[in-house]
Design an enzyme around this catalytic site. Sequence first.
Site, PDB file in Angstrom:
ATOM      1  N   GLY A 352       0.805  -1.199  -0.008  1.00  0.00           N
ATOM      2  CA  GLY A 352       0.105  -0.057   0.092  1.00  0.00           C
ATOM      3  C   GLY A 352       0.903   1.309  -0.059  1.00  0.00           C
ATOM      4  O   GLY A 352       1.912   1.060   0.425  1.00  0.00           O
ATOM      5  N   PRO A 354       2.570   5.053   1.078  1.00  0.00           N
ATOM      6  CA  PRO A 354       3.283   5.236   2.412  1.00  0.00           C
ATOM      7  C   PRO A 354       2.350   5.834   3.389  1.00  0.00           C
ATOM      8  O   PRO A 354       1.502   6.573   3.035  1.00  0.00           O
ATOM      9  CB  PRO A 354       4.048   6.435   1.915  1.00  0.00           C
ATOM     10  CG  PRO A 354       4.309   6.444   0.362  1.00  0.00           C
ATOM     11  CD  PRO A 354       3.142   5.691   0.090  1.00  0.00           C
ATOM     12  N   GLY A 355       2.628   5.269   4.693  1.00  0.00           N
ATOM     13  CA  GLY A 355       1.690   6.125   5.761  1.00  0.00           C
ATOM     14  C   GLY A 355       0.213   5.430   6.161  1.00  0.00           C
ATOM     15  O   GLY A 355      -0.505   5.951   6.593  1.00  0.00           O
ATOM     16  N   VAL A 356       0.121   4.264   5.444  1.00  0.00           N
ATOM     17  CA  VAL A 356      -1.076   3.694   5.538  1.00  0.00           C
ATOM     18  C   VAL A 356      -1.049   2.536   6.748  1.00  0.00           C
ATOM     19  O   VAL A 356      -2.286   1.966   7.040  1.00  0.00           O
ATOM     20  CB  VAL A 356      -1.777   2.986   4.361  1.00  0.00           C
ATOM     21  CG1 VAL A 356      -1.997   3.996   3.488  1.00  0.00           C
ATOM     22  CG2 VAL A 356      -0.856   1.988   3.974  1.00  0.00           C
ATOM     23  N   THR A 359       3.820  -0.517   8.665  1.00  0.00           N
ATOM     24  CA  THR A 359       4.598  -0.857   9.693  1.00  0.00           C
ATOM     25  C   THR A 359       4.090  -1.041  11.162  1.00  0.00           C
ATOM     26  O   THR A 359       4.205  -1.945  11.876  1.00  0.00           O
ATOM     27  CB  THR A 359       5.828   0.322  10.025  1.00  0.00           C
ATOM     28  OG1 THR A 359       6.259   0.766   8.625  1.00  0.00           O
ATOM     29  CG2 THR A 359       6.963  -0.110  10.796  1.00  0.00           C
ATOM     30  N   SER A 676      -5.638   4.119 -19.170  1.00  0.00           N
ATOM     31  CA  SER A 676      -6.799   4.571 -18.549  1.00  0.00           C
ATOM     32  C   SER A 676      -7.141   6.106 -18.773  1.00  0.00           C
ATOM     33  O   SER A 676      -8.388   6.666 -18.230  1.00  0.00           O
ATOM     34  CB  SER A 676      -6.747   4.232 -17.120  1.00  0.00           C
ATOM     35  OG  SER A 676      -5.747   4.998 -16.288  1.00  0.00           O
ATOM     36  N   LYS A 719      -8.419   5.431  -6.921  1.00  0.00           N
ATOM     37  CA  LYS A 719      -8.823   6.481  -7.793  1.00  0.00           C
ATOM     38  C   LYS A 719     -10.116   7.076  -7.043  1.00  0.00           C
ATOM     39  O   LYS A 719     -10.280   8.294  -7.092  1.00  0.00           O
ATOM     40  CB  LYS A 719      -9.207   5.969  -9.250  1.00  0.00           C
ATOM     41  CG  LYS A 719      -7.875   5.613  -9.995  1.00  0.00           C
ATOM     42  CD  LYS A 719      -8.192   5.066 -11.118  1.00  0.00           C
ATOM     43  CE  LYS A 719      -7.034   4.803 -12.088  1.00  0.00           C
ATOM     44  NZ  LYS A 719      -7.232   4.108 -13.418  1.00  0.00           N
TER      45      LYS A 719
HETATM   46  N1  LIG Z   1      -5.410   2.593  10.707  1.00  0.00           N
HETATM   47  C1  LIG Z   1      -4.700   3.574  11.511  1.00  0.00           C
HETATM   48  N2  LIG Z   1      -4.894   3.438  12.603  1.00  0.00           N
HETATM   49  C2  LIG Z   1      -4.171   4.226  13.642  1.00  0.00           C
HETATM   50  N3  LIG Z   1      -2.843   4.947  13.147  1.00  0.00           N
HETATM   51  C3  LIG Z   1      -2.670   4.801  11.795  1.00  0.00           C
HETATM   52  C4  LIG Z   1      -3.175   3.839  10.982  1.00  0.00           C
HETATM   53  N4  LIG Z   1      -2.739   4.079  10.005  1.00  0.00           N
HETATM   54  C5  LIG Z   1      -1.660   4.463   9.957  1.00  0.00           C
HETATM   55  N5  LIG Z   1      -1.354   5.099  11.073  1.00  0.00           N
HETATM   56  C6  LIG Z   1      -0.330   5.801  11.651  1.00  0.00           C
HETATM   57  O1  LIG Z   1      -0.001   6.675  10.543  1.00  0.00           O
HETATM   58  C7  LIG Z   1       1.478   6.632  10.728  1.00  0.00           C
HETATM   59  C8  LIG Z   1       2.198   6.044   9.528  1.00  0.00           C
HETATM   60  O2  LIG Z   1       2.148   4.604   9.374  1.00  0.00           O
HETATM   61  P1  LIG Z   1       3.216   3.609   9.149  1.00  0.00           P
HETATM   62  O3  LIG Z   1       4.583   4.170   9.536  1.00  0.00           O
HETATM   63  O4  LIG Z   1       2.897   2.178   9.867  1.00  0.00           O
HETATM   64  O5  LIG Z   1       3.039   3.594   7.780  1.00  0.00           O
HETATM   65  P2  LIG Z   1       3.770   2.766   6.436  1.00  0.00           P
HETATM   66  O6  LIG Z   1       2.622   2.143   5.824  1.00  0.00           O
HETATM   67  O7  LIG Z   1       4.612   1.652   7.186  1.00  0.00           O
HETATM   68  O8  LIG Z   1       4.431   3.537   5.830  1.00  0.00           O
HETATM   69  P3  LIG Z   1       5.654   3.429   4.827  1.00  0.00           P
HETATM   70  O9  LIG Z   1       5.455   2.674   3.641  1.00  0.00           O
HETATM   71  O10 LIG Z   1       6.361   4.810   4.451  1.00  0.00           O
HETATM   72  O11 LIG Z   1       6.865   2.759   5.970  1.00  0.00           O
HETATM   73  C9  LIG Z   1       1.873   5.945  12.034  1.00  0.00           C
HETATM   74  O12 LIG Z   1       2.049   6.724  12.936  1.00  0.00           O
HETATM   75  C10 LIG Z   1       0.717   5.060  12.217  1.00  0.00           C
HETATM   76  O13 LIG Z   1       0.397   4.748  13.468  1.00  0.00           O
END
Ligand SMILES: Nc1ncnc2c1ncn2[C@@H]1O[C@H](COP(=O)(O)OP(=O)(O)OP(=O)(O)O)[C@@H](O)[C@H]1O
Length: 779
Positions: A352, A354-356, A359, A676, A719
């Site tokens: 997915g 970044p930031g979803v 981790t 697309s 999208k």
């Molecule tokens: N569903 C969620 N509930 C609570 N906090 C979330 C949720 N999704 C993301 N976060 C918060 O968003 C921030 C970014 O998430 P995380 O570092 O896990 O992203 P990632 O998908 O591993 O990104 P990357 O690919 O950049 O490593 C973190 O602080 C995480 O706790």
Amino acid sequence: MNESLILIPMRDVVLFPGMAIPITIGREQSLAAAQEAVKSGRKIGLVLQKQAETNTPEGHHLHSMGTIANILRYVTTSSGTHHLVVQGEERFRIVNYVQDQPYLEANVEIIPEVETDDADIKARMRHLQEKAIETVQLLPQAPPEVVSAIQSIEYAGALADLISNFLDISPQEKQAILETTALRERLDKVAEHVRHQLEVLKLTREIDQQTQQSMDARQREFMLRERLKAIKKELGEDDDDSNQAEIDELKQAIADANMSDEAAEQARKELKRLQKMPEASGEYSMIRTYLDWLTNLPWNVLATENIDIAKAREVLDEDHYGLEKIKKRILEYLAVRKLNPQGRSPILCFVGPPGVGKTSLGKSIARSLGLPFVRTSLGGVHDEAEIRGHRRTYMGALPGNVIQELRKAKHRNPVFMLDEIDKLGGGGYHGDPAAALLEVLDPAQNETFRDNYLALPFDLSKVVFIATANVLDAIPGPLRDRMEVISLPGYTEDEKVEIAKRYLLSRQLEAHGLKPEQVHVNEAALHSIVADYTREAGCRNLERELAAVMRNAAIQIAESKTERVAITPAELPDILGAQRFESEVAMRTSVPGVATGLAWTPVGGDILFIETTKMPGNGKLIITGQLGDVMKESAQAALSLIKSQARRFGVDPQVFEKHDIHLHVPAGAIPKDGPSAGVSIFTSLVSLLSERKVRSDVAMTGEISLRGLVLPIGGVKEKCLAALRAGIHTVMLPARNRKDLEDVPENARKQLNFVWLERVEDAISVALEIAELDMQTAA
Ligand SMILES: Nc1ncnc2c1ncn2[C@@H]1O[C@H](COP(=O)(O)OP(=O)(O)OP(=O)(O)O)[C@@H](O)[C@H]1O
């Protein structure tokens, strides 16, 4: 002229004319001679014996030539020894003996020195002078006045004699010189001796210097070592003791490390080598580091895995908002693991933008299993050695990052997150990192994983591997096959506001040392931050913007300006600056020829603007912007379609005769490849050519065929979310994508109005502002 001369036989002294020397008289015969000479005031003749041992020599025991001498002094000491100081005057040759007893007396022929001005003699004399001075200077025992004596002598014969006097040669050799009366020969003979002596002296001097130097070097080293010892002692690093202590410590560490038999044996072997090595050697520290690694790896340390599904659910809910499907899949994964601990669990791969939360999901899994969590990023890893380590023969070799992380984990069974597995470099000169990773992940092989540095098998079978990636397609095929992919599409605006409220705000408050009652960010402000200040699939920037808000609040409170900071949308421009994504769509689509497309990118979905314009020409299509080939083809197809049925789309066919058309996709960064964009390009062209604007709240995606059919596309979910983020309410999608709607989060679905396209005309009728096409007449 012959004369009779009293002779004193000499055992080992040759007197040269011009020299004064002391002699000691011991033998009766010599004493009688000396006394007679002194009494009668006569000179004496000194002659060398042929053999020194002869005690009472007769004529035939003596050489035939000697030196006439004047007696300068005659002294008898209190102990009864007699000394003479004599001065040599001239050579003589014995003609015949007159008597043997009581002293020797013979008739002699004086051989006067003949001096000459001959240039040849002078040259030889100069040469001899030089060499002699050089020699004298090398002779430690030679008195310094000898040099000036040599320099001041004017006669060649006298020079040869003077030099012979102090030459370090045998009495017989001196006698031979004495007997050489011819000047040139005598000079040559003496020069030959001087040359030889000079060589010997030089050589001796050289050897002396060398031994002196090596002595110096040895002494120096000895002194330095002594000093080093003293310094070490002072620092408490006393050599012998610390070395032994270190060896003992390592021995203990090896015993305690609970290694595999093979590893323990290897460690003991290395320790033995270490013992025999000087501590300062480079190899010592290499082996020392190696043993350090061996003894610090969790060969047999297992954390107790404790799976409580109810607790796991709690942990997942506690850490994450939403993500219901994903949480469910994780709980299933944990349940299977609990029921069949010996079974091989699949390797999960979170894919997915970044930031979803990829981790943080991994961390939650570790927490609910009760296992340590470690991670390593594979982004940009091109060298197999980064995964598998370098051989020890390499300078500065270390284990690869798998073993490094396990050392940090201190347990053999951590949750091990392999980040950015899609950014793994391809195989090349430095081996194939993907192949190395396969070995790490393969249950058939990873029980005996061999790191190049350790050169020993290490059991990875208990490690819980989880991978993450942004893009599924970029993961090397064989790796993808081994993993179970779980997609995280990204969040809607409401979801992000919820995540901010429940998780991010409190985390940021704490990180900035603020109490919950000190700062309040109202919901409208959160919505504004999400919508106007970030446009992303995940929560990265949202978290960053919230941090900026907290920093601002922290300053106000720290300066005691206020006790409580309340944030509403009105405060945001002051804190975060102007809104970044405000009504961009409305502004852009305010003229005919601009359509809002939807694109799928590795970081989620995004909107993009397709711009077209016309200028005088003859129907050419000019394409600019970083368009991929597929998109260029789409553009050509769209134009052909319009040309072929111009009237049907409300376009005057003559427009192509007088105009060229320019197509541009200005937004940067996103890859614009992919078919697309067909529908958006088509809409933009019809908008331009029919001079009707595209509605600003409509975005579209779909591939088109030359006959005007709309074909399905991928990334519907991403999208749709992107459209929502951009403030769009109507999304036009290919009718054949209807089945993908269920992937779109429910609350997003609720906020969007979907238009399903079978043919391109369907797009025109919805998207263009004045839909007054008369399809019948056009057809
Ligand atoms: N569903 C969620 N509930 C609570 N906090 C979330 C949720 N999704 C993301 N976060 C918060 O968003 C921030 C970014 O998430 P995380 O570092 O896990 O992203 P990632 O998908 O591993 O990104 P990357 O690919 O950049 O490593 C973190 O602080 C995480 O706790």
